[in-house]
Each structure stands twice: as structure tokens, then as C-alpha cells.
Design a protein around this motif. Structure first.
Motif, PDB file in Angstrom:
ATOM      1  N   HIS A  59      49.342  50.686  39.426  1.00 58.62           N
ATOM      2  CA  HIS A  59      48.727  50.205  40.854  1.00 58.62           C
ATOM      3  C   HIS A  59      47.389  49.902  40.719  1.00 58.62           C
ATOM      4  O   HIS A  59      46.299  50.782  40.222  1.00 58.62           O
ATOM      5  N   ASP A  60      46.939  49.221  41.348  1.00 59.43           N
ATOM      6  CA  ASP A  60      45.264  49.167  41.784  1.00 59.43           C
ATOM      7  C   ASP A  60      44.462  50.430  42.359  1.00 59.43           C
ATOM      8  O   ASP A  60      45.785  50.962  43.245  1.00 59.43           O
ATOM      9  N   LEU A  61      43.393  50.555  41.931  1.00 61.24           N
ATOM     10  CA  LEU A  61      42.995  51.669  42.636  1.00 61.24           C
ATOM     11  C   LEU A  61      41.175  51.629  42.800  1.00 61.24           C
ATOM     12  O   LEU A  61      40.788  50.905  42.498  1.00 61.24           O
ATOM     13  N   GLY A  62      40.968  51.211  44.314  1.00 65.02           N
ATOM     14  CA  GLY A  62      39.336  51.149  44.501  1.00 65.02           C
ATOM     15  C   GLY A  62      39.225  52.134  45.314  1.00 65.02           C
ATOM     16  O   GLY A  62      39.277  52.604  46.189  1.00 65.02           O
ATOM     17  N   LEU A  63      37.849  53.360  44.841  1.00 69.40           N
ATOM     18  CA  LEU A  63      37.842  54.332  45.701  1.00 69.40           C
ATOM     19  C   LEU A  63      36.354  53.521  46.012  1.00 69.40           C
ATOM     20  O   LEU A  63      35.238  53.084  45.395  1.00 69.40           O
ATOM     21  N   SER A  64      35.249  54.283  47.338  1.00 67.58           N
ATOM     22  CA  SER A  64      33.904  54.197  47.324  1.00 67.58           C
ATOM     23  C   SER A  64      33.664  55.791  48.407  1.00 67.58           C
ATOM     24  O   SER A  64      34.373  56.004  48.821  1.00 67.58           O
TER      25      SER A  64
ATOM     26  N   SER B 201      37.178  61.791  40.626  1.00 64.59           N
ATOM     27  CA  SER B 201      38.009  61.348  39.632  1.00 64.59           C
ATOM     28  C   SER B 201      38.950  60.731  40.388  1.00 64.59           C
ATOM     29  O   SER B 201      39.231  61.356  41.412  1.00 64.59           O
ATOM     30  N   GLY B 202      39.077  59.899  40.201  1.00 61.63           N
ATOM     31  CA  GLY B 202      40.855  59.027  40.636  1.00 61.63           C
ATOM     32  C   GLY B 202      42.041  58.378  39.906  1.00 61.63           C
ATOM     33  O   GLY B 202      41.589  58.049  38.288  1.00 61.63           O
ATOM     34  N   SER B 203      43.306  58.639  39.723  1.00 64.73           N
ATOM     35  CA  SER B 203      44.202  58.186  39.003  1.00 64.73           C
ATOM     36  C   SER B 203      44.611  57.383  39.142  1.00 64.73           C
ATOM     37  O   SER B 203      45.907  57.971  40.668  1.00 64.73           O
ATOM     38  N   ALA B 204      44.681  55.924  39.254  1.00 64.60           N
ATOM     39  CA  ALA B 204      46.453  54.929  39.167  1.00 64.60           C
ATOM     40  C   ALA B 204      47.636  55.758  39.092  1.00 64.60           C
ATOM     41  O   ALA B 204      48.512  55.402  39.508  1.00 64.60           O
TER      42      ALA B 204
ATOM     43  N   THR C  20      45.209  49.765  47.613  1.00 66.12           N
ATOM     44  CA  THR C  20      45.351  50.299  46.699  1.00 66.12           C
ATOM     45  C   THR C  20      45.899  51.919  47.017  1.00 66.12           C
ATOM     46  O   THR C  20      46.045  52.684  47.947  1.00 66.12           O
ATOM     47  N   TRP C  21      46.067  52.561  46.157  1.00 64.52           N
ATOM     48  CA  TRP C  21      46.806  54.060  46.001  1.00 64.52           C
ATOM     49  C   TRP C  21      45.974  54.587  44.909  1.00 64.52           C
ATOM     50  O   TRP C  21      45.524  54.376  44.319  1.00 64.52           O
TER      51      TRP C  21
ATOM     52  N   TYR D 136      36.517  50.538  41.293  1.00 65.14           N
ATOM     53  CA  TYR D 136      37.948  50.366  41.300  1.00 65.14           C
ATOM     54  C   TYR D 136      38.521  50.203  40.205  1.00 65.14           C
ATOM     55  O   TYR D 136      37.776  49.310  38.649  1.00 65.14           O
ATOM     56  N   GLU D 137      40.043  49.819  39.885  1.00 66.60           N
ATOM     57  CA  GLU D 137      40.665  49.901  38.449  1.00 66.60           C
ATOM     58  C   GLU D 137      41.849  48.894  38.423  1.00 66.60           C
ATOM     59  O   GLU D 137      42.611  49.442  40.065  1.00 66.60           O
ATOM     60  N   TYR D 138      42.148  47.323  38.344  1.00 65.07           N
ATOM     61  CA  TYR D 138      42.504  46.651  38.564  1.00 65.07           C
ATOM     62  C   TYR D 138      44.158  47.180  37.754  1.00 65.07           C
ATOM     63  O   TYR D 138      43.990  48.045  36.344  1.00 65.07           O
ATOM     64  N   ASN D 139      44.687  46.324  37.898  1.00 68.03           N
ATOM     65  CA  ASN D 139      46.549  47.170  37.262  1.00 68.03           C
ATOM     66  C   ASN D 139      46.291  46.388  35.788  1.00 68.03           C
ATOM     67  O   ASN D 139      46.745  44.862  35.366  1.00 68.03           O
ATOM     68  N   SER D 140      46.868  47.576  35.126  1.00 66.82           N
ATOM     69  CA  SER D 140      46.436  46.914  33.678  1.00 66.82           C
ATOM     70  C   SER D 140      47.768  46.882  33.364  1.00 66.82           C
ATOM     71  O   SER D 140      47.721  45.999  31.978  1.00 66.82           O
TER      72      SER D 140
END
Length: 210
Positions: free
Chosen positions: A139-144, A132-135, A189-190, A156-160
Motif C-alpha cells: 500500500h502507499d505510505l506517506g509520512l512527514s 521509520s515506516g513500513s508499508a 495511505t497506511w 513517500y513509498e508508492y505501491n510497488s
């Protein structure tokens, strides 16, 4: 003369009575066949019951072996977050970077290394791994998840523009003994790191050995 008639009458009665006594009242051979059929039926039922009992014993033995295998299989499960004394973040980085979840919450079997951020499968088996990840701060967040050097699943979570953005994903993996799994943060990303609630986590556990 009268005495002779009485004697003859008596003999006739006796002879007639003996004839009635010796006369068969049922067919012995027929009754034997019926009894034989009953015995054969009971023999078949007994044979079937023995066969069922043998099958049940086999199933019980198989279940015992499965229970023994499960009880003897290694116990592997971990969950880790990231250490921080205040709300902060990791990234952005100029290249894709391995994330180190250094705050161990659970590490049964000690298969997760909090210094390297790598989970190493202790036995060949089917594992479930998720994150799980929190932006948080828009900010954009990409995890793999990486299995060895290969990307397995991603989010991937685009800066909404919203304050709280969350991502999560997971996968079932067949891992050989010694194979490694880790997380990577995408380039530029962060990921938000809180000091209290453990929003961002890395988790895995053994489903069953193979």
C-alpha cells in the motif's frame, strides 16, 4: 759586589713576577656584556613560558566550563513504536492524520507524550528527529515530520507491488523551549503496525542546548 748583583737580580725577578700577576688575562667589560645578553635571553624565554602557561590555564578553564555545561544540560532521548496485539495497520484516513506512537521504548527526560504523539522540547537546543515506516502489504505510505504546524521533512513509498516497503527520514532541528514535533500520515495511505518487531518508529534526542 757579587752580593749586590744577587740582590738586584732577585728584585728584578720579584718585580717581574708582580707585573705578571697584575696583568689582566681577559676583558671584564666584554664578559659582562656576554653575561647580560644571556640573562636577557633567559628573561625572554621565561616571559614566553609564562605567556604559554597563562594560555594553557585559560584553555583548561574553558574546557572545564564546557564539561560542566554538558553535565548540567538536560538528558533528552526517546524512541516509540505503536501498540498492537497482532499485525495490523493504521490508515488510510480521509485526511492527513497525526500518528500517535503509543508504545514507548525509551523516554529519557519524559519529553515525549505517548498519549498525544507529541515531542515537546524542554530547552532551546539542536535536536535530531527521525522516523521509520513500513508499508508491508503493498500500500502507499506517506509520512512527514511536523515542527509545530509546519511540515519539515517527508518520505513517500508508492505501491510497488512488493510485500515489504520501507521508508525513513530524519532531520536536525533548532527548537525553542516548548516547541512541539509530531508525525503525520498522509491522506489515503497506511502504515503497517506489527506486534513484535517495531518496524515503524519515531525517535528524537537532544544534540546540545543553545
Amino acid at each position: 759586589m757579587q752580593g749586590i748583583q744577587i740582590v738586584l737580580f732577585t728584585l728584578l725577578c720579584v718585580c717581574g713576577g708582580e707585573e705578571d700577576v697584575m696583568k689582566p688575562t681577559f676583558n671584564i667589560y666584554s664578559e659582562f656584556l656576554k653575561l647580560q645578553a644571556v640573562v636577557e635571553g633567559l628573561t625572554q624565554e621565561l616571559s614566553a613560558a609564562r605567556s604559554d602557561l597563562t594560555e594553557q590555564k585559560s584553555l583548561v578553564q574553558e574546557l572545564k566550563q564546557q564539561v560542566t555545561a554538558l553535565s548540567e544540560s538536560p538528558k533528552v532521548a526517546f524512541t516509540a513504536s505503536m501498540v498492537s496485539t497482532q499485525n495490523s495497520h493504521r490508515g488510510p484516513f480521509p485526511s492527513e492524520t497525526k500518528l500517535i506512537f503509543d508504545k514507548v521504548l525509551t523516554n529519557i527526560g519524559n519529553a515525549y507524550n505517548s498519549e498525544t504523539g507529541v515531542f515537546t522540547a524542554p530547552v532551546k537546543g539542536v535536536y535530531y528527529v527521525r522516523y521509520s515506516g513500513s508499508a508491508f502489504s503493498a500500500h502507499d505510505l506517506g509520512l512527514s515530520i511536523f515542527k509545530g504546524s509546519s511540515r519539515f521533512v517527508s518520505s513517500y513509498e508508492y505501491n510497488s507491488g512488493e510485500k515489504n516497503d520501507q521508508v525513513a527520514n530524519g532531520a536536525v532541528m533548532l527548537l525553542e523551549a516548548g516547541e512541539e514535533v509530531h508525525m503525520r500520515l498522509w491522506i489515503r495511505t497506511w502504515i503497517f503496525v506489527d506486534y513484535r518487531y517495531n518496524y515503524s518508529t519515531f525517535t528524537g534526542y537532544l544534540l546540545y542546548p543553545v
